[in-house]
Scaffold this active site. Sequence first.
Site, PDB file in Angstrom:
ATOM      1  N   ASP A   1      85.263  52.160  24.303  1.00 41.97           N
ATOM      2  CA  ASP A   1      84.788  50.794  23.960  1.00 41.97           C
ATOM      3  C   ASP A   1      84.090  50.757  22.606  1.00 41.97           C
ATOM      4  O   ASP A   1      84.341  49.874  21.793  1.00 41.97           O
ATOM      5  CB  ASP A   1      83.947  50.163  25.085  1.00 41.97           C
ATOM      6  CG  ASP A   1      82.683  50.897  25.479  1.00 41.97           C
ATOM      7  OD1 ASP A   1      82.466  52.044  25.011  1.00 41.97           O
ATOM      8  OD2 ASP A   1      81.889  50.321  26.262  1.00 41.97           O
TER       9      ASP A   1
ATOM     10  N   SER B   1      77.043  51.190  36.537  1.00 39.76           N
ATOM     11  CA  SER B   1      76.476  50.105  35.729  1.00 39.76           C
ATOM     12  C   SER B   1      75.370  49.339  36.405  1.00 39.76           C
ATOM     13  O   SER B   1      75.308  48.108  36.331  1.00 39.76           O
ATOM     14  CB  SER B   1      77.571  49.135  35.292  1.00 39.76           C
ATOM     15  OG  SER B   1      78.277  49.693  34.248  1.00 39.76           O
TER      16      SER B   1
ATOM     17  N   ASP C   1      80.530  47.594  30.003  1.00 39.93           N
ATOM     18  CA  ASP C   1      79.817  47.371  31.266  1.00 39.93           C
ATOM     19  C   ASP C   1      79.384  45.916  31.406  1.00 39.93           C
ATOM     20  O   ASP C   1      79.574  45.289  32.450  1.00 39.93           O
ATOM     21  CB  ASP C   1      78.591  48.289  31.348  1.00 39.93           C
ATOM     22  CG  ASP C   1      78.978  49.754  31.243  1.00 39.93           C
ATOM     23  OD1 ASP C   1      80.173  50.057  31.361  1.00 39.93           O
ATOM     24  OD2 ASP C   1      78.079  50.583  31.028  1.00 39.93           O
TER      25      ASP C   1
ATOM     26  N   GLY D   1      76.376  55.770  37.374  1.00 39.88           N
ATOM     27  CA  GLY D   1      77.607  55.533  36.614  1.00 39.88           C
ATOM     28  C   GLY D   1      78.353  54.289  37.068  1.00 39.88           C
ATOM     29  O   GLY D   1      79.512  54.107  36.726  1.00 39.88           O
TER      30      GLY D   1
HETATM   31  C1  GLA Z   1      78.600  53.818  29.486  1.00 39.55           C
HETATM   32  C2  GLA Z   1      78.442  52.745  28.410  1.00 39.55           C
HETATM   33  C3  GLA Z   1      79.765  52.039  28.131  1.00 39.55           C
HETATM   34  C4  GLA Z   1      80.891  53.032  27.875  1.00 39.55           C
HETATM   35  C5  GLA Z   1      80.904  54.130  28.937  1.00 39.55           C
HETATM   36  C6  GLA Z   1      81.886  55.225  28.627  1.00 39.55           C
HETATM   37  O1  GLA Z   1      78.914  53.239  30.716  1.00 39.55           O
HETATM   38  O2  GLA Z   1      77.485  51.794  28.804  1.00 39.55           O
HETATM   39  O3  GLA Z   1      79.626  51.145  27.048  1.00 39.55           O
HETATM   40  O4  GLA Z   1      80.809  53.569  26.585  1.00 39.55           O
HETATM   41  O5  GLA Z   1      79.626  54.724  29.118  1.00 39.55           O
HETATM   42  O6  GLA Z   1      83.175  54.750  28.707  1.00 39.55           O
END
Ligand code: GLA
Length: 368
Positions: free
Chosen positions: A24, A113, A159, A111
């Site tokens: 991202d 969010s 996220d 992981g």
């Molecule tokens: C975390 C970050 C996202 C993304 C992921 C890896 O979740 O918040 O923005 O970069 O790692 O894909």
Amino acid sequence: MTTARTEFIVCAPGRVNLIGEHTDYNAGFVLPMAIDRGLRIAVRPRPGRTALVSSDRGGPPVAIDLAGPHAAGRTDWGRYLEGVVAGYRRLGWEIPGFEAVITADLPAGGGLSSSAALEVGMATAIEALCGRELPTADKAVLCQRAEHEFAGVPCGIMDQFAVAFGRAGHALLLDCRSREIRLVPLADEVEFLVIDSGVKHALADGGYAARRRDCEAAAARLGRPALRDVSADEWATVEPTLPEPERRRARHVVHENDRVLGFAAALEAGDWKAAGRLMNASHASLRDDFEVSCRELDLIAAAARGVAGVFGCRMTGGGFGGCAVALVEAARAAAIMAEVRRRCGAALGTDPTIFVTAAAAGARLADG
Ligand code: GLA
């Protein structure tokens, strides 16, 4: 929404990323879905200009002065809320005093969010309290900025976009440059299993920011705006010009972007085996080239793949711990889950939390 609300409940989902990790912030592609687990934020009015927010995870309520000023530097979980409040205050919004109670069925730091759910959930609550709405993409970007400035994590937009734009029954193919979303319908024949390694990640610890710097350095060395602008076809020519570790980091990103598009096509074609292979390749690349996996996630991915009916399994999210996600046959999901639990438990020496998850709607008011 045009009338201000005083007493209401916000549902803010977590998300699981199916594929497209660390792409991202390289202006690339990601394919997350909002999930049927998350936060419920019960809001009611309170006199004065303070927000008092408590959580079922315990600890004293956090207080936010809604009249500001809002300085970064808090270390409690109130920093996410302070960052969101600061974002709306910067736009000149006057937020009335409120009390909120948060209950969660999402592991924190797992992981999935939880922090984006907190930010976007709080933003949704503030909009309801004020009786005004930002365009959804602006709301998500405001929350991303809160994470950058108040939590110190230089995250991309995945996220907050997943939590804000989630759609039941669909994954979101997000182009992180144009911010265009294509909804990818999820078929009934397959389900996604989430397996929690139990290892708490702390993205602010520096590993995440270091990866982002490596990627930006690689793009700059190649004279491209972002690694998104390097195609898999030209990789062989470009590769020798990069030093390590930039070379490994870039190799992951360039091919991961391709895998996202391939995975979306495989889902749309119902080719579960191809989708599973791409998930496995993504995991290997995150482990070997991007170096963000960990022993527990590697054990889970290997153990899950040994179970009949599992098409593929990979770590999900920023890494350094957190969860893995597996694509499995829906008709046998319960038996597959039991066997995945048994094998992962044996490999890890502890019983992991594991659940089937479905794609859900983005952050919203409970009754509307
Ligand atoms: C975390 C970050 C996202 C993304 C992921 C890896 O979740 O918040 O923005 O970069 O790692 O894909």
